[in-house]
Motif scaffolding. Structure first.
Motif, PDB file in Angstrom:
ATOM      1  N   ALA A 277      55.478  55.482  31.212  1.00 46.69           N
ATOM      2  CA  ALA A 277      55.756  55.303  32.635  1.00 46.69           C
ATOM      3  C   ALA A 277      55.267  56.488  33.458  1.00 46.69           C
ATOM      4  O   ALA A 277      54.868  56.326  34.620  1.00 46.69           O
ATOM      5  CB  ALA A 277      57.258  55.096  32.840  1.00 46.69           C
ATOM      6  N   ALA A 278      55.267  57.674  32.862  1.00 46.38           N
ATOM      7  CA  ALA A 278      54.865  58.878  33.607  1.00 46.38           C
ATOM      8  C   ALA A 278      53.352  59.043  33.689  1.00 46.38           C
ATOM      9  O   ALA A 278      52.865  59.900  34.432  1.00 46.38           O
ATOM     10  CB  ALA A 278      55.480  60.116  32.951  1.00 46.38           C
ATOM     11  N   THR A 279      52.608  58.249  32.928  1.00 48.68           N
ATOM     12  CA  THR A 279      51.144  58.317  32.987  1.00 48.68           C
ATOM     13  C   THR A 279      50.661  57.492  34.183  1.00 48.68           C
ATOM     14  O   THR A 279      50.864  56.271  34.214  1.00 48.68           O
ATOM     15  CB  THR A 279      50.512  57.770  31.694  1.00 48.68           C
ATOM     16  OG1 THR A 279      50.998  58.509  30.585  1.00 48.68           O
ATOM     17  CG2 THR A 279      48.990  57.891  31.743  1.00 48.68           C
ATOM     18  N   PRO A 280      50.012  58.114  35.155  1.00 45.56           N
ATOM     19  CA  PRO A 280      49.714  57.409  36.402  1.00 45.56           C
ATOM     20  C   PRO A 280      48.570  56.403  36.324  1.00 45.56           C
ATOM     21  O   PRO A 280      48.552  55.430  37.075  1.00 45.56           O
ATOM     22  CB  PRO A 280      49.374  58.546  37.376  1.00 45.56           C
ATOM     23  CG  PRO A 280      48.874  59.646  36.504  1.00 45.56           C
ATOM     24  CD  PRO A 280      49.650  59.543  35.226  1.00 45.56           C
ATOM     25  N   LYS A 281      47.602  56.612  35.449  1.00 44.44           N
ATOM     26  CA  LYS A 281      46.400  55.784  35.456  1.00 44.44           C
ATOM     27  C   LYS A 281      46.354  54.933  34.187  1.00 44.44           C
ATOM     28  O   LYS A 281      45.769  55.307  33.175  1.00 44.44           O
ATOM     29  CB  LYS A 281      45.144  56.657  35.549  1.00 44.44           C
ATOM     30  CG  LYS A 281      45.121  57.575  36.771  1.00 44.44           C
ATOM     31  CD  LYS A 281      44.636  56.837  38.006  1.00 44.44           C
ATOM     32  CE  LYS A 281      43.146  56.720  38.011  1.00 44.44           C
ATOM     33  NZ  LYS A 281      42.630  56.130  39.262  1.00 44.44           N
ATOM     34  N   LYS A 282      46.987  53.750  34.258  1.00 38.51           N
ATOM     35  CA  LYS A 282      47.067  52.862  33.097  1.00 38.51           C
ATOM     36  C   LYS A 282      46.241  51.604  33.359  1.00 38.51           C
ATOM     37  O   LYS A 282      46.261  51.045  34.465  1.00 38.51           O
ATOM     38  CB  LYS A 282      48.513  52.488  32.787  1.00 38.51           C
ATOM     39  CG  LYS A 282      49.384  53.663  32.365  1.00 38.51           C
ATOM     40  CD  LYS A 282      50.765  53.215  31.962  1.00 38.51           C
ATOM     41  CE  LYS A 282      51.616  52.840  33.164  1.00 38.51           C
ATOM     42  NZ  LYS A 282      51.975  53.987  33.999  1.00 38.51           N
ATOM     43  N   ALA A 283      45.540  51.147  32.309  1.00 39.07           N
ATOM     44  CA  ALA A 283      44.704  49.951  32.417  1.00 39.07           C
ATOM     45  C   ALA A 283      45.058  48.972  31.311  1.00 39.07           C
ATOM     46  O   ALA A 283      45.546  49.366  30.245  1.00 39.07           O
ATOM     47  CB  ALA A 283      43.228  50.320  32.338  1.00 39.07           C
ATOM     48  N   LEU A 284      44.809  47.707  31.561  1.00 38.17           N
ATOM     49  CA  LEU A 284      45.004  46.663  30.558  1.00 38.17           C
ATOM     50  C   LEU A 284      43.749  45.814  30.478  1.00 38.17           C
ATOM     51  O   LEU A 284      43.293  45.260  31.478  1.00 38.17           O
ATOM     52  CB  LEU A 284      46.193  45.771  30.925  1.00 38.17           C
ATOM     53  CG  LEU A 284      46.389  44.509  30.067  1.00 38.17           C
ATOM     54  CD1 LEU A 284      46.716  44.887  28.624  1.00 38.17           C
ATOM     55  CD2 LEU A 284      47.486  43.620  30.662  1.00 38.17           C
ATOM     56  N   LEU A 285      43.160  45.722  29.276  1.00 36.18           N
ATOM     57  CA  LEU A 285      42.070  44.792  28.992  1.00 36.18           C
ATOM     58  C   LEU A 285      42.676  43.677  28.147  1.00 36.18           C
ATOM     59  O   LEU A 285      43.174  43.937  27.047  1.00 36.18           O
ATOM     60  CB  LEU A 285      40.939  45.486  28.224  1.00 36.18           C
ATOM     61  CG  LEU A 285      39.893  46.259  29.032  1.00 36.18           C
ATOM     62  CD1 LEU A 285      40.527  47.387  29.823  1.00 36.18           C
ATOM     63  CD2 LEU A 285      38.818  46.826  28.098  1.00 36.18           C
ATOM     64  N   CYS A 286      42.669  42.467  28.669  1.00 35.71           N
ATOM     65  CA  CYS A 286      43.405  41.407  27.988  1.00 35.71           C
ATOM     66  C   CYS A 286      42.699  40.068  28.113  1.00 35.71           C
ATOM     67  O   CYS A 286      41.694  39.926  28.811  1.00 35.71           O
ATOM     68  CB  CYS A 286      44.822  41.316  28.558  1.00 35.71           C
ATOM     69  SG  CYS A 286      44.878  40.800  30.292  1.00 35.71           S
ATOM     70  N   LEU A 287      43.266  39.078  27.427  1.00 37.16           N
ATOM     71  CA  LEU A 287      42.768  37.720  27.512  1.00 37.16           C
ATOM     72  C   LEU A 287      43.435  36.992  28.683  1.00 37.16           C
ATOM     73  O   LEU A 287      44.504  37.388  29.162  1.00 37.16           O
ATOM     74  CB  LEU A 287      43.030  36.993  26.197  1.00 37.16           C
ATOM     75  CG  LEU A 287      42.364  37.629  24.970  1.00 37.16           C
ATOM     76  CD1 LEU A 287      42.767  36.896  23.699  1.00 37.16           C
ATOM     77  CD2 LEU A 287      40.852  37.661  25.114  1.00 37.16           C
ATOM     78  N   ARG A 288      42.806  35.931  29.138  1.00 40.33           N
ATOM     79  CA  ARG A 288      43.266  35.215  30.323  1.00 40.33           C
ATOM     80  C   ARG A 288      44.716  34.772  30.202  1.00 40.33           C
ATOM     81  O   ARG A 288      45.519  34.900  31.137  1.00 40.33           O
ATOM     82  CB  ARG A 288      42.367  33.992  30.545  1.00 40.33           C
ATOM     83  CG  ARG A 288      42.827  33.033  31.621  1.00 40.33           C
ATOM     84  CD  ARG A 288      42.764  33.653  33.004  1.00 40.33           C
ATOM     85  NE  ARG A 288      41.379  33.973  33.355  1.00 40.33           N
ATOM     86  CZ  ARG A 288      41.041  34.723  34.399  1.00 40.33           C
ATOM     87  NH1 ARG A 288      41.990  35.229  35.180  1.00 40.33           N
ATOM     88  NH2 ARG A 288      39.760  34.974  34.655  1.00 40.33           N
ATOM     89  N   GLU A 289      45.082  34.249  29.033  1.00 41.92           N
ATOM     90  CA  GLU A 289      46.421  33.716  28.848  1.00 41.92           C
ATOM     91  C   GLU A 289      47.489  34.799  28.985  1.00 41.92           C
ATOM     92  O   GLU A 289      48.590  34.541  29.499  1.00 41.92           O
ATOM     93  CB  GLU A 289      46.527  33.044  27.471  1.00 41.92           C
ATOM     94  CG  GLU A 289      45.663  31.803  27.320  1.00 41.92           C
ATOM     95  CD  GLU A 289      44.215  32.102  26.954  1.00 41.92           C
ATOM     96  OE1 GLU A 289      43.475  31.137  26.698  1.00 41.92           O
ATOM     97  OE2 GLU A 289      43.823  33.292  26.935  1.00 41.92           O
ATOM     98  N   THR A 290      47.181  36.009  28.531  1.00 43.95           N
ATOM     99  CA  THR A 290      48.129  37.118  28.646  1.00 43.95           C
ATOM    100  C   THR A 290      48.288  37.551  30.094  1.00 43.95           C
ATOM    101  O   THR A 290      49.410  37.792  30.565  1.00 43.95           O
ATOM    102  CB  THR A 290      47.653  38.301  27.790  1.00 43.95           C
ATOM    103  OG1 THR A 290      47.623  37.900  26.418  1.00 43.95           O
ATOM    104  CG2 THR A 290      48.580  39.494  27.942  1.00 43.95           C
ATOM    105  N   GLU A 291      47.198  37.638  30.806  1.00 44.95           N
ATOM    106  CA  GLU A 291      47.257  38.029  32.220  1.00 44.95           C
ATOM    107  C   GLU A 291      48.112  37.056  33.007  1.00 44.95           C
ATOM    108  O   GLU A 291      48.877  37.456  33.907  1.00 44.95           O
ATOM    109  CB  GLU A 291      45.836  38.093  32.784  1.00 44.95           C
ATOM    110  CG  GLU A 291      45.732  38.703  34.187  1.00 44.95           C
ATOM    111  CD  GLU A 291      45.861  37.674  35.289  1.00 44.95           C
ATOM    112  OE1 GLU A 291      46.142  38.065  36.454  1.00 44.95           O
ATOM    113  OE2 GLU A 291      45.671  36.470  34.990  1.00 44.95           O
ATOM    114  N   GLU A 292      48.040  35.785  32.679  1.00 46.40           N
ATOM    115  CA  GLU A 292      48.800  34.775  33.400  1.00 46.40           C
ATOM    116  C   GLU A 292      50.296  34.860  33.108  1.00 46.40           C
ATOM    117  O   GLU A 292      51.111  34.386  33.915  1.00 46.40           O
ATOM    118  CB  GLU A 292      48.273  33.388  33.045  1.00 46.40           C
ATOM    119  CG  GLU A 292      46.866  33.118  33.581  1.00 46.40           C
ATOM    120  CD  GLU A 292      46.285  31.807  33.096  1.00 46.40           C
ATOM    121  OE1 GLU A 292      46.881  31.206  32.167  1.00 46.40           O
ATOM    122  OE2 GLU A 292      45.240  31.384  33.633  1.00 46.40           O
ATOM    123  N   MET A 293      50.687  35.471  31.976  1.00 46.40           N
ATOM    124  CA  MET A 293      52.103  35.601  31.629  1.00 46.40           C
ATOM    125  C   MET A 293      52.750  36.839  32.233  1.00 46.40           C
ATOM    126  O   MET A 293      53.973  36.960  32.243  1.00 46.40           O
ATOM    127  CB  MET A 293      52.270  35.624  30.103  1.00 46.40           C
ATOM    128  CG  MET A 293      52.012  34.289  29.427  1.00 46.40           C
ATOM    129  SD  MET A 293      52.548  34.276  27.697  1.00 46.40           S
ATOM    130  CE  MET A 293      51.466  35.522  26.986  1.00 46.40           C
TER     131      MET A 293
END
Length: 367
Positions: A277-293
């Motif tokens: 939570a304290a890390t300010p610059k977080k990214a997520l590379l994911c599949l479409r189905e995960t993004e929708e959830m």
């Protein structure tokens, strides 16, 4: 050094007629002359962009290692434009090589065989074998023919970085380091070629890629996968192919691999967001189905969400992996959560690249 950027029309990326081939050759005359003079030229293939040099010129090949910052014991792949040239590079062209060439060339399959005596040691990293393939891209094939020699060509990026799948990626890494780059847009496959060792009785995949194990077994029968492909500690390996020993394909941020089915991945994302939570610059590379959830409040905790593709189209997700990792670098992401996929078909190559990107850094989820 000033780098010239030769931008080609997209008409040169598909099947060409005779008039288009002649036009392409005219466009590439300067690039071929640079290769003949011992210089480096970046060029597109169907897998990733390559950094090419005359494979029979040791001084030019040594320059590849210097420009990329590549370890000297990491062998180079040679690129050829016809079968006769390929057979000349090995001291023993066997039946399995003939079968593979007929089934998969031109295409994303690199074969490893005993090398011919005239192959410079700088190419093979001191090994007794040589790796070579015939790319399936008009620009690459035309450049090889015009240069009159096989081209030694690792990926056209700084060593360790995510491989370049777009001309812009090459420009970001190598501008000012080489005299010329050929920009033909995006690569069709987006992952490096499969490297198959045919120097022993049973073929062994040294690096998974655009040709899957399943495809190879359809024409060859039994094909093994090198056990080091799933090992994290590879410091004492003598590499038989590019990418086996060293950390590769890595962005600047810390990569965390997420695995499992949809609900498991979602839970791992939530745990990761809480832990960092304290890390300010977080990214997520994911599949479409995960993004929708993902919930809106969870999305707000991520600086970047990059959807690689859908579970039903793993090839597209694999093609966009490096694009996503490079985007993380451009936006200075510190923590990068990447969703995995089953290690079968193209998924084997996808997961291999993710493990290499993470190196020895902690991986969340299942190994």
């Amino acid at each position: 050094m000033k780098t010239k950027r030769l931008v080609l029309d997209q008409k040169y990326c598909g099947k060409l007629n005779q008039e288009q081939w002649l036009s392409l050759e005219n466009e590439l005359k300067e690039a071929a002359q640079l290769i003949k003079a011992g210089n480096l030229v970046a060029f597109p293939t169907e897998t990733v962009y390559g950094l090419g040099a005359d494979a029979l010129n040791p001084r030019a090949c040594a320059e590849i290692f210097k420009v990329k910052g590549r370890p000297a014991d990491n062998p180079l792949i040679l690129h050829v434009a016809d079968l006769e040239e390929a057979r000349r590079l090995t001291s023993f062209w066997n039946d399995k090589a003939e079968i593979c060439a007929g089934a998969f060339w031109p295409g994303p399959l690199t074969m490893v065989l005993p090398k011919a005596e005239f192959i410079p040691d700088v190419i093979s990293g001191g090994l007794k074998t040589v790796a070579f393939r015939m790319p399936d891209h008009p620009v690459a094939l035309s450049l090889i023919r015009l240069s009159g020699c096989p081209l030694a060509a690792p990926s056209a990026n700084l060593s360790g970085k995510p491989s370049p799948t777009d001309g812009e990626h090459v420009w970001q890494d190598l501008q000012g380091r080489i005299p010329l780059m050929i920009d033909a847009g995006k690569c069709a496959i987006g992952l490096e070629s499969t490297v198959l060792d045919l120097s022993e009785e049973i073929p062994v995949i040294l690096r998974p890629g655009g040709i899957t194990r399943e495809q190879l077994e359809e024409v060859l029968g039994k094909v093994e996968v090198d056990p080091f492909l799933t090992e994290m500690n590879t410091e004492n390996i003598v590499p038989k192919a590019p990418g086996m020993k060293y950390r590769h394909y890595a962005p600047e941020g810390e990569v965390h691999l997420l695995s499992g089915d949809g609900s498991e991945v979602l839970q791992e994302i939530r745990e990761g967001l809480a832990e960092y939570a304290a890390t300010p610059k977080k990214a997520l590379l994911c599949l479409r189905e995960t993004e929708e959830m993902l919930q809106d409040e969870e999305k707000k905790k991520l600086e970047l969400i990059f959807v690689m593709g859908a579970r039903t189209n793993p090839g597209k997700a694999a093609r966009r992996l490096y694009e996503g990792l490079r985007l993380c670098d451009r936006q200075n992401m510190e923590m990068i959560f990447v969703e995995g996929m089953p290690a079968e078909g193209i998924g084997l190559a996808f997961m291999n690249r993710l493990r290499k990107a993470a190196g020895k850094r902690f991986l969340t989820g299942k190994k």
